[in-house]
Enzyme design. Structure first.
Site, PDB file in Angstrom:
ATOM      1  N   CYS A 202      -3.657  18.148  15.960  1.00  0.00           N
ATOM      2  CA  CYS A 202      -3.186  18.575  14.651  1.00  0.00           C
ATOM      3  C   CYS A 202      -4.187  17.993  13.664  1.00  0.00           C
ATOM      4  CB  CYS A 202      -1.777  18.019  14.425  1.00  0.00           C
ATOM      5  SG  CYS A 202      -1.205  18.193  12.733  1.00  0.00           S
TER       6      CYS A 202
ATOM      7  N   CYS B 290      -4.313   6.798  -0.428  1.00  0.00           N
ATOM      8  CA  CYS B 290      -3.177   6.358   0.392  1.00  0.00           C
ATOM      9  C   CYS B 290      -2.464   5.114  -0.153  1.00  0.00           C
ATOM     10  CB  CYS B 290      -3.654   6.087   1.819  1.00  0.00           C
ATOM     11  SG  CYS B 290      -2.281   5.730   2.934  1.00  0.00           S
TER      12      CYS B 290
ATOM     13  N   CYS C  65       4.733  14.340  18.114  1.00  0.00           N
ATOM     14  CA  CYS C  65       3.411  14.165  17.518  1.00  0.00           C
ATOM     15  C   CYS C  65       3.300  12.710  17.077  1.00  0.00           C
ATOM     16  CB  CYS C  65       3.291  15.102  16.325  1.00  0.00           C
ATOM     17  SG  CYS C  65       1.755  14.917  15.422  1.00  0.00           S
TER      18      CYS C  65
ATOM     19  N   CYS D  78       7.277  13.729  14.242  1.00  0.00           N
ATOM     20  CA  CYS D  78       5.936  13.136  14.101  1.00  0.00           C
ATOM     21  C   CYS D  78       6.054  11.701  13.612  1.00  0.00           C
ATOM     22  CB  CYS D  78       5.114  13.968  13.127  1.00  0.00           C
ATOM     23  SG  CYS D  78       3.470  13.281  12.858  1.00  0.00           S
TER      24      CYS D  78
HETATM   25  N1  SAM Z   1      -3.372   5.982   9.583  1.00  0.00           N
HETATM   26  C1  SAM Z   1      -3.429   7.225  10.194  1.00  0.00           C
HETATM   27  C2  SAM Z   1      -4.588   8.066   9.711  1.00  0.00           C
HETATM   28  O1  SAM Z   1      -5.175   7.762   8.687  1.00  0.00           O
HETATM   29  O2  SAM Z   1      -4.901   9.057  10.378  1.00  0.00           O
HETATM   30  C3  SAM Z   1      -2.132   8.036  10.091  1.00  0.00           C
HETATM   31  C4  SAM Z   1      -1.375   8.062   8.805  1.00  0.00           C
HETATM   32  S1  SAM Z   1      -2.182   8.844   7.411  1.00  0.00           S
HETATM   33  C5  SAM Z   1      -1.058   8.431   6.142  1.00  0.00           C
HETATM   34  C6  SAM Z   1      -1.963  10.567   7.744  1.00  0.00           C
HETATM   35  C7  SAM Z   1      -2.472  11.567   6.726  1.00  0.00           C
HETATM   36  O3  SAM Z   1      -1.591  11.615   5.598  1.00  0.00           O
HETATM   37  C8  SAM Z   1      -3.821  11.342   6.095  1.00  0.00           C
HETATM   38  O4  SAM Z   1      -4.877  11.689   6.934  1.00  0.00           O
HETATM   39  C9  SAM Z   1      -3.743  12.250   4.884  1.00  0.00           C
HETATM   40  O5  SAM Z   1      -4.166  13.559   5.220  1.00  0.00           O
HETATM   41  C10 SAM Z   1      -2.252  12.279   4.547  1.00  0.00           C
HETATM   42  N2  SAM Z   1      -1.962  11.581   3.282  1.00  0.00           N
HETATM   43  C11 SAM Z   1      -1.908  10.255   3.089  1.00  0.00           C
HETATM   44  N3  SAM Z   1      -1.631   9.946   1.811  1.00  0.00           N
HETATM   45  C12 SAM Z   1      -1.512  11.136   1.160  1.00  0.00           C
HETATM   46  C13 SAM Z   1      -1.236  11.482  -0.193  1.00  0.00           C
HETATM   47  N4  SAM Z   1      -1.062  10.560  -1.128  1.00  0.00           N
HETATM   48  N5  SAM Z   1      -1.177  12.786  -0.513  1.00  0.00           N
HETATM   49  C14 SAM Z   1      -1.375  13.736   0.436  1.00  0.00           C
HETATM   50  N6  SAM Z   1      -1.634  13.450   1.729  1.00  0.00           N
HETATM   51  C15 SAM Z   1      -1.705  12.179   2.091  1.00  0.00           C
HETATM   52  C1  DTB Z   2      -0.324  15.118   7.423  1.00  0.00           C
HETATM   53  O1  DTB Z   2      -1.338  15.838   7.376  1.00  0.00           O
HETATM   54  N1  DTB Z   2       0.485  14.909   6.391  1.00  0.00           N
HETATM   55  C2  DTB Z   2       1.534  13.972   6.765  1.00  0.00           C
HETATM   56  C3  DTB Z   2       1.308  13.780   8.292  1.00  0.00           C
HETATM   57  N2  DTB Z   2       0.085  14.476   8.513  1.00  0.00           N
HETATM   58  C4  DTB Z   2       1.306  12.439   8.865  1.00  0.00           C
HETATM   59  C5  DTB Z   2       1.522  12.744   5.945  1.00  0.00           C
HETATM   60  C6  DTB Z   2       1.654  13.021   4.451  1.00  0.00           C
HETATM   61  C7  DTB Z   2       1.703  11.711   3.746  1.00  0.00           C
HETATM   62  C8  DTB Z   2       1.998  11.866   2.301  1.00  0.00           C
HETATM   63  C9  DTB Z   2       1.968  10.561   1.572  1.00  0.00           C
HETATM   64  C10 DTB Z   2       2.989   9.553   1.956  1.00  0.00           C
HETATM   65  O2  DTB Z   2       4.101   9.905   2.395  1.00  0.00           O
HETATM   66  O3  DTB Z   2       2.684   8.364   1.792  1.00  0.00           O
HETATM   67 FE1  SF4 Z   3      -3.559   5.322   4.888  1.00  0.00          FE
HETATM   68 FE2  SF4 Z   3      -4.199   6.091   7.417  1.00  0.00          FE
HETATM   69 FE3  SF4 Z   3      -6.131   5.449   5.622  1.00  0.00          FE
HETATM   70 FE4  SF4 Z   3      -4.537   3.536   6.622  1.00  0.00          FE
HETATM   71  S1  SF4 Z   3      -6.020   4.793   7.775  1.00  0.00           S
HETATM   72  S2  SF4 Z   3      -5.143   3.754   4.493  1.00  0.00           S
HETATM   73  S3  SF4 Z   3      -2.587   4.650   6.782  1.00  0.00           S
HETATM   74  S4  SF4 Z   3      -4.673   7.182   5.510  1.00  0.00           S
END
Ligand code: SAM
Ligand code: DTB
Ligand code: SF4
Length: 341
Positions: free
Chosen positions: A184, A54, A124, A91
């Site tokens: 979801c 992330c 969402c 979302c």
């Molecule tokens: N912080 C919250 C969490 O971790 O549930 C919500 C935001 S987080 C960015 C949501 C989802 O985005 C993650 O669980 C992951 O599945 C997806 N995600 C984050 N970075 C990604 C990446 N570089 N490539 C693909 N999916 C990503």
């Molecule tokens: C999910 O499964 N994919 C979305 C949404 N839930 C929140 C997020 C994708 C994040 C992709 C990386 C980014 O944009 O930083």
């Molecule tokens: Fe990224 Fe969510 Fe992990 Fe924070 S909790 S680092 S926003 S995927």
């Protein structure tokens, strides 16, 4: 569905697997429909967690700067724009470990949700960890679905995230379900996991009772500065197989072809739809990463003769199956979330 069933499906010749997933799809969904869902990062970057994929983790020099929670006015503007462009689901994501009752930021989120939920789209949110009270408040404020991914198998999870556990993720999902929110829940392919890990993840997700309302399947978008920045791209045909098995394992869930579409050809995306994907993130940006341009997506859907799904803001959350709750199939998942046979 248990692992041995999932792996038998996964190993079928591709055309046979797709024939089966297509049949399941047709039995449960309109044949030619895709839901458009717009994402907005309402609070970007600076996250305390160390999820190694992330860009929003404060631990990595990804170039994503920490921002404050967006104002309600700015969010409403983006939500109206999304609706005008044809999205039926909005979302909102926040780079937080979680939210807590009584904090100013959670109160602000509840206020934002109340207004966005008046717009006639499904709402969402994905805000990280939730307790029972937080989940109830989100439901009351008008949230339709809570996105919280398990992301990978229980076994591989500690290699990817160390600041919270797989069980923490399941607990939050359980709180969302108990509050009557749709869940979801999906994951990411390309985190250095094996096919076994991918199917172990699906074993957990397909064991939820009630089942998830939607399952996002993300392909890792390697983000500069993160530990997984150099990971190889997921094979598009592996993605197609995963979507097909997911469609068979959780027939009534929307399967969302999520992050990573910029790396897929139109033909690969077409196969994903054919295999059972019936939702996409729509709009030029995901949270911080790129997504195909909206016009390009509309052209592709038109070329394929795919219609866009009508909104269902009053959508009822999937219900518990009492028979399955009585005889859980996956005891490990059952400790924190009900599991279905
Ligand atoms: N912080 C919250 C969490 O971790 O549930 C919500 C935001 S987080 C960015 C949501 C989802 O985005 C993650 O669980 C992951 O599945 C997806 N995600 C984050 N970075 C990604 C990446 N570089 N490539 C693909 N999916 C990503
Ligand atoms: C999910 O499964 N994919 C979305 C949404 N839930 C929140 C997020 C994708 C994040 C992709 C990386 C980014 O944009 O930083
Ligand atoms: Fe990224 Fe969510 Fe992990 Fe924070 S909790 S680092 S926003 S995927």
């Amino acid at each position: 569905m248990i692992y041995t069933e999932l792996i038998s499906l996964y190993q079928l010749p591709l055309f046979e697997l797709i024939e089966r997933s297509r049949a399941v799809h047709k039995a449960h969904w309109p044949d030619n429909e895709v839901q458009l869902c717009t994402l907005l990062s309402i609070k970007t970057g600076g996250c305390s967690e160390d999820c190694s994929y992330c860009a929003q983790s404060a631990r990595y020099k990804s170039g994503v700067e920490a921002e404050r929670l967006m104002s309600k006015e700015a969010i409403m503007e983006r939500a109206l724009h999304a609706r005008a462009n044809g999205s039926t689901r909005f979302c909102m994501g926040a780079a937080w470990r979680g939210v807590r009752m009584g904090t100013q930021r959670f109160e602000q989120v509840l206020d934002i949700v109340s207004d966005v939920s008046q717009l006639g789209m499904e709402v969402c949110v994905t805000l990280g960890e939730l307790g029972a009270e937080e989940a109830k408040s989100l439901k009351t404020a008008g949230v339709t679905a809570y996105n919280h991914n398990v992301d990978t198998s229980p076994e591989h999870y500690p290699n990817i995230v160390t600041t919270h556990t797989f069980e923490d993720r399941l607990r939050t999902i359980r709180h969302a379900q108990d509050a009557g929110l749709s869940v979801c829940c999906g994951g990411i392919l390309g985190l250095g996991e094996t096919i076994e890990d991918r199917l172990k993840m699906l074993e957990v997700i397909s064991g939820f009772n009630p089942p998830p309302e939607s399952i996002p399947i993300n392909a890792l978008m390697p983000m500069p500065g993160t530990p997984l920045a150099e990971n190889p791209q997921v094979d598009p045909l592996d993605l197609v197989r995963m979507i097909a098995v997911t469609r068979i394992a959780v027939p009534k869930a929307k399967v969302r072809l999520s992050a990573g579409r910029t790396m897929l050809s139109e033909e690969a995306q077409t196969l994903c739809f054919f295999a059972g994907a019936n939702s996409i993130f729509y709009g030029d940006k995901l949270l911080t990463a790129k997504n195909p341009a909206a016009e390009k997506d509309l052209k592709l859907l038109a070329k394929l003769g795919l219609a866009t799904q009508a909104p269902d803001p009053a959508m009822l959350a999937p219900q518990v199956d009492p028979c399955c709750a009585a005889s859980p199939a996956i005891p490990s998942a059952c400790e924190t979330t009900s599991s279905c046979c």
